[in-house]
Write a protein that holds these residues in place. Structure first.
Motif, short mmCIF file in Angstrom:
data_model
loop_
_atom_site.label_atom_id
_atom_site.label_comp_id
_atom_site.label_asym_id
_atom_site.label_seq_id
_atom_site.Cartn_x
_atom_site.Cartn_y
_atom_site.Cartn_z
N GLY A 226 31.65 48.46 44.89
CA GLY A 226 30.78 47.42 44.35
C GLY A 226 30.45 46.40 45.41
N LYS A 227 29.90 45.28 44.99
CA LYS A 227 29.48 44.24 45.94
C LYS A 227 30.69 43.69 46.69
N GLN A 228 30.55 43.61 47.99
CA GLN A 228 31.63 43.11 48.83
C GLN A 228 31.15 41.88 49.59
N ALA A 229 32.03 40.89 49.71
CA ALA A 229 31.67 39.66 50.44
C ALA A 229 31.35 39.98 51.89
N GLY A 230 30.64 39.07 52.55
CA GLY A 230 30.29 39.23 53.97
C GLY A 230 31.49 38.95 54.87
N PHE A 231 31.22 38.78 56.16
CA PHE A 231 32.31 38.64 57.13
C PHE A 231 33.21 37.45 56.82
N MET A 232 32.64 36.26 56.70
CA MET A 232 33.45 35.06 56.49
C MET A 232 34.18 35.11 55.15
N GLY A 233 33.49 35.59 54.10
CA GLY A 233 34.11 35.69 52.77
C GLY A 233 35.30 36.62 52.77
N THR A 234 35.13 37.79 53.40
CA THR A 234 36.22 38.77 53.48
C THR A 234 37.36 38.25 54.33
N PHE A 235 37.02 37.62 55.46
CA PHE A 235 38.04 37.06 56.36
C PHE A 235 38.90 36.02 55.64
N VAL A 236 38.26 35.08 54.94
CA VAL A 236 38.98 34.01 54.23
C VAL A 236 39.84 34.60 53.11
N THR A 237 39.32 35.59 52.38
CA THR A 237 40.07 36.21 51.28
C THR A 237 41.33 36.89 51.79
N VAL A 238 41.21 37.64 52.88
CA VAL A 238 42.37 38.34 53.46
C VAL A 238 43.44 37.33 53.90
N VAL A 239 43.03 36.27 54.61
CA VAL A 239 43.99 35.27 55.09
C VAL A 239 44.67 34.54 53.93
N ARG A 240 43.89 34.19 52.91
CA ARG A 240 44.45 33.46 51.76
C ARG A 240 45.41 34.31 50.93
N THR A 241 45.02 35.55 50.64
CA THR A 241 45.80 36.39 49.72
C THR A 241 46.89 37.21 50.40
N GLU A 242 46.69 37.58 51.69
CA GLU A 242 47.65 38.47 52.34
C GLU A 242 48.28 37.89 53.59
N GLY A 243 47.72 36.80 54.09
CA GLY A 243 48.26 36.18 55.30
C GLY A 243 47.57 36.68 56.56
#
Length: 283
Positions: A226-243
């Motif tokens: 499905g729809k996936q966030a762009g570079f900054m959105g994905t980057f921030v999500t990974v750092v926030r949720t997984e470190g």
């Protein structure tokens, strides 16, 4: 050169993509190899080889062709003669410019490769119900869902990886060749120094841009569901949720692959180039 790179490094590249996209499924490189072999068999390590071959042959053909042109552009900028040898830093800048052109042919084929490599994990995680197991089925799925522009998912992150990455790639390679040449001609180096120089250049590239590549892999694979966030959105999500460390998942197989595959790439490139130049000179 591109063929040598894929044949040497494909199993490690497959482990890299799997660990980048689903870091919680694997404890490390050995665990990833063992689980992949048990679940899919030996062929699982070579999933996506066809698009990887197309990607690497296309990318490296464009990259090295444009590298020559960009070297001439750099010579014009610095105001030297066409036959003047460039410094290692100037060669690095030429390689960085050339990578922007190579990205345009790399992005679509790498998207197909990454999706094939992580298809099993996408099904296991429940993100998709039925996976596409062939190159054509993945290509058809992209066209049906997103149209031709769907092949350029992750283009911005691919550019963010390639342009600075190839500065370090060519810079590391040329610097290493200068070290081994020790004042003599770099064109006279034997196979071992070329292998080591290529391996060093590849290692420099991946150390510099690995987190960007991790984000790119996630965008290209997870956009299947499905729809996936762009570079900054994905980057921030990974750092926030997984470190932050999640951005370095799969670094170990990447570094092994980088040294072996890029050593093979430059060895094949230099010797095939010399062979072609001899053929041209004979005419």
């Amino acid at each position: 050169g591109g063929t040598a790179c894929v044949v040497t490094g494909q199993p490690f590249d497959t482990a890299k993509v799997k660990m980048q996209t689903f870091p919680n499924m694997y404890r490390g490189i050995v665990d990833c190899f063992v689980k992949t072999y048990k679940q899919v068999g030996f062929r699982g390590f070579y999933k996506g080889t066809t698009p990887a071959l197309v990607a690497n042959i296309a990318e490296n053909s464009v990259l090295f062709m444009c590298y020559g042109f960009c070297q001439q552009i750099v010579r014009r900028i610095v105001g030297v003669d066409r036959k003047t040898k460039l410094s290692d830093l100037q060669n690095a800048a030429a390689g960085s410019f050339a990578s922007a052109f190579a990205t345009l042919v790399l992005c679509p084929t790498e998207l197909v490769k990454c999706r094939l490599q992580a298809m099993h994990e996408m099904q296991l995680s429940g993100k998709i119900i039925q996976g596409h197991n062939t190159v054509w089925s993945v290509v058809k799925g992209v066209i049906q869902k997103d149209g031709p522009l769907g092949f350029y998912r992750g283009l911005s992150s691919t550019l963010l990886r390639e342009v600075p990455g190839y500065f370090f790639f060519f810079g590391g390679y040329e610097l290493s060749r200068t070290f081994f040449a020790s004042g003599t001609s770099k064109d006279e180096l034997g196979p071992v120094p070329l292998l080591l120089s290529g391996g060093f250049g590849g290692s420099c590239l991946w150390i510099a841009v690995y987190p960007v590549d991790c984000v790119k892999s996630r965008i290209q694979v997870l956009s299947m569901a499905g729809k996936q966030a762009g570079f900054m959105g994905t980057f921030v999500t990974v750092v926030r949720t997984e470190g932050v460390l999640a951005l370095y998942s799969g670094l170990k197989p990447t570094m092994i692959r980088a040294f072996l595959a890029n050593g093979a790439l430059f060895l094949a490139y230099e010797y095939s180039r010399k062979l072609m130049m001899k053929q041209i000179d004979s005419y």
